[in-house]
Scaffold this motif. Structure first.
Motif, short mmCIF file in Angstrom:
data_model
loop_
_atom_site.label_atom_id
_atom_site.label_comp_id
_atom_site.label_asym_id
_atom_site.label_seq_id
_atom_site.Cartn_x
_atom_site.Cartn_y
_atom_site.Cartn_z
N MET A 1 3.94 -9.72 -23.83
CA MET A 1 4.06 -8.85 -22.65
C MET A 1 5.27 -9.28 -21.82
O MET A 1 5.52 -10.48 -21.63
N PRO A 2 6.04 -8.32 -21.31
CA PRO A 2 7.20 -8.69 -20.49
C PRO A 2 6.77 -9.29 -19.16
O PRO A 2 5.67 -9.02 -18.65
N ARG A 3 7.64 -10.09 -18.58
CA ARG A 3 7.42 -10.69 -17.27
C ARG A 3 8.37 -10.04 -16.28
O ARG A 3 9.56 -9.88 -16.57
N TYR A 4 7.85 -9.64 -15.13
CA TYR A 4 8.65 -8.99 -14.10
C TYR A 4 8.86 -9.94 -12.93
O TYR A 4 7.91 -10.56 -12.44
N ILE A 5 10.11 -10.03 -12.46
CA ILE A 5 10.44 -10.89 -11.33
C ILE A 5 11.03 -10.03 -10.22
O ILE A 5 12.06 -9.38 -10.41
N ASP A 6 10.37 -10.00 -9.09
CA ASP A 6 10.82 -9.21 -7.95
C ASP A 6 12.01 -9.91 -7.29
O ASP A 6 11.94 -11.08 -6.93
N LEU A 7 13.09 -9.17 -7.12
CA LEU A 7 14.33 -9.72 -6.55
C LEU A 7 14.67 -9.07 -5.21
O LEU A 7 15.81 -9.15 -4.75
N SER A 8 13.67 -8.45 -4.56
CA SER A 8 13.90 -7.70 -3.33
C SER A 8 13.20 -8.32 -2.14
O SER A 8 12.12 -8.91 -2.27
N HIS A 9 13.79 -8.14 -0.98
CA HIS A 9 13.12 -8.49 0.27
C HIS A 9 12.18 -7.35 0.66
O HIS A 9 12.49 -6.17 0.47
N ALA A 10 11.03 -7.70 1.21
CA ALA A 10 10.10 -6.68 1.70
C ALA A 10 10.68 -6.05 2.97
O ALA A 10 11.28 -6.72 3.81
N ILE A 11 10.50 -4.73 3.08
CA ILE A 11 10.94 -4.00 4.28
C ILE A 11 9.75 -3.87 5.22
O ILE A 11 8.67 -3.42 4.82
N GLU A 12 9.95 -4.28 6.46
CA GLU A 12 8.89 -4.16 7.46
C GLU A 12 9.48 -3.74 8.79
O GLU A 12 10.68 -3.90 9.04
N GLU A 13 8.62 -3.19 9.64
CA GLU A 13 9.10 -2.69 10.92
C GLU A 13 9.75 -3.82 11.72
O GLU A 13 9.23 -4.93 11.81
N GLY A 14 10.91 -3.50 12.30
CA GLY A 14 11.58 -4.44 13.18
C GLY A 14 12.49 -5.44 12.50
O GLY A 14 13.18 -6.20 13.17
N PRO A 211 18.02 1.37 0.08
CA PRO A 211 17.20 0.29 -0.46
C PRO A 211 16.71 0.56 -1.88
O PRO A 211 16.51 1.70 -2.29
N VAL A 212 16.53 -0.55 -2.62
CA VAL A 212 16.03 -0.50 -3.99
C VAL A 212 14.95 -1.57 -4.17
O VAL A 212 14.90 -2.54 -3.41
N ARG A 213 14.10 -1.39 -5.15
CA ARG A 213 13.16 -2.44 -5.57
C ARG A 213 13.80 -3.13 -6.76
O ARG A 213 13.49 -2.84 -7.92
N ALA A 214 14.71 -4.05 -6.48
CA ALA A 214 15.42 -4.75 -7.55
C ALA A 214 14.47 -5.71 -8.25
O ALA A 214 13.68 -6.41 -7.60
N HIS A 215 14.56 -5.75 -9.58
CA HIS A 215 13.70 -6.66 -10.32
C HIS A 215 14.30 -6.98 -11.68
O HIS A 215 15.15 -6.24 -12.21
N ALA A 216 13.88 -8.09 -12.24
CA ALA A 216 14.28 -8.51 -13.57
C ALA A 216 13.10 -8.39 -14.52
O ALA A 216 11.95 -8.53 -14.12
N ILE A 217 13.42 -8.13 -15.78
CA ILE A 217 12.41 -8.00 -16.83
C ILE A 217 12.75 -8.98 -17.93
O ILE A 217 13.85 -8.92 -18.49
N MET A 218 11.82 -9.88 -18.25
CA MET A 218 12.04 -10.87 -19.29
C MET A 218 10.92 -10.78 -20.31
O MET A 218 9.76 -10.55 -19.98
N ASP A 219 11.27 -10.97 -21.58
CA ASP A 219 10.25 -10.97 -22.65
C ASP A 219 9.41 -12.24 -22.58
O ASP A 219 9.89 -13.29 -22.16
#
Length: 219
Positions: A1-14, A211-219
């Motif tokens: 199964m591939p592994r997903y790594i989130d490379l984005s900062h969360a967007i929040e109010e303020g 904005p984007v939800r940047a992420h990496a995908i690794m096997d």
């Protein structure tokens, strides 16, 4: 199964991504409680209203951001931003803020997303994030363009030096229709190569950065 790594900062109010730009406003347009008068008993929904500058969180630039005649988000090729073969270039040992050509000239970057790891993202959310940040040199940007990089990203405040009014890296890369991703994070979790990168924005007309939800995908 591939592994997903989130490379984005969360967007929040303020939150402040770039000093001088408005922070996002996020609120309920319809709350769960208010929806009770609209739907059947036991069925509820919420909907949010978001007011947000395009340069918020982790975002992607296309030519329209820099050039009047450049393509907008609708003209962005998915091949450049979805499941792109990628490299993560660790420049944390760079002695200067200016990230020069020597960090890249031994690499095969043709058709690849080149992610530049500075670890500056550790300062995100603090005043220190905006001061003396690392940036890509003009020569390195030109080399990445000439060698056919598909996309260039960085985990710093800006891919350019913002001390003056010029933005040579944006000009060089976006002039060649090479998208830029800024304010990445978690690049320390990536290997040098052997992974895919995705950072797909919405398809919005007349918009050059979003904005984007940047992420990496690794096997």
């Amino acid at each position: 199964m591939p592994r997903y790594i989130d490379l984005s900062h969360a967007i929040e109010e303020g939150m402040v991504t770039y000093k001088g730009l408005p922070a996002p406003i996020i609120c309920d347009w319809m709350s769960f409680v208010k929806s009770h008068g609209k739907y059947a008993e036991g069925t509820e929904f919420s909907m949010q209203w978001i007011s947000m500058h395009g340069n918020t969180g982790t975002y992607l630039d296309v030519p329209r951001h820099r050039y009047r005649e450049g393509h907008d988000m609708c003209g962005l090729s998915l091949e450049r931003v979805s499941s792109v073969e990628a490299l993560c270039v660790n420049v944390t040992a760079a002695p200067n803020r200016d990230i020069g050509l020597s960090w890249f000239e031994h690499l095969n970057v043709a058709g690849k997303a080149v992610l530049i790891r500075t670890d500056w993202s550790h300062k995100f959310g603090t005043d220190a994030y905006f001061e003396e940040h690392p940036f890509l040199s003009r020569e390195a940007a030109a080399w990445l363009r000439d060698e056919g990089a598909a996309l260039v990203g960085i985990d710093s405040f800006n891919i350019d030096n913002v001390d003056g009014g010029e933005r040579p890296v944006h000009s060089i890369l976006l002039g060649a229709e090479i998208p830029i991703v800024e304010h990445l994070t978690n690049l320390a979790e990536l290997p040098h190569d052997g992974f895919l990168f995705s950072a797909v924005p919405p398809k919005i007309k007349e918009v050059g950065t979003f904005p984007v939800r940047a992420h990496a995908i690794m096997d």
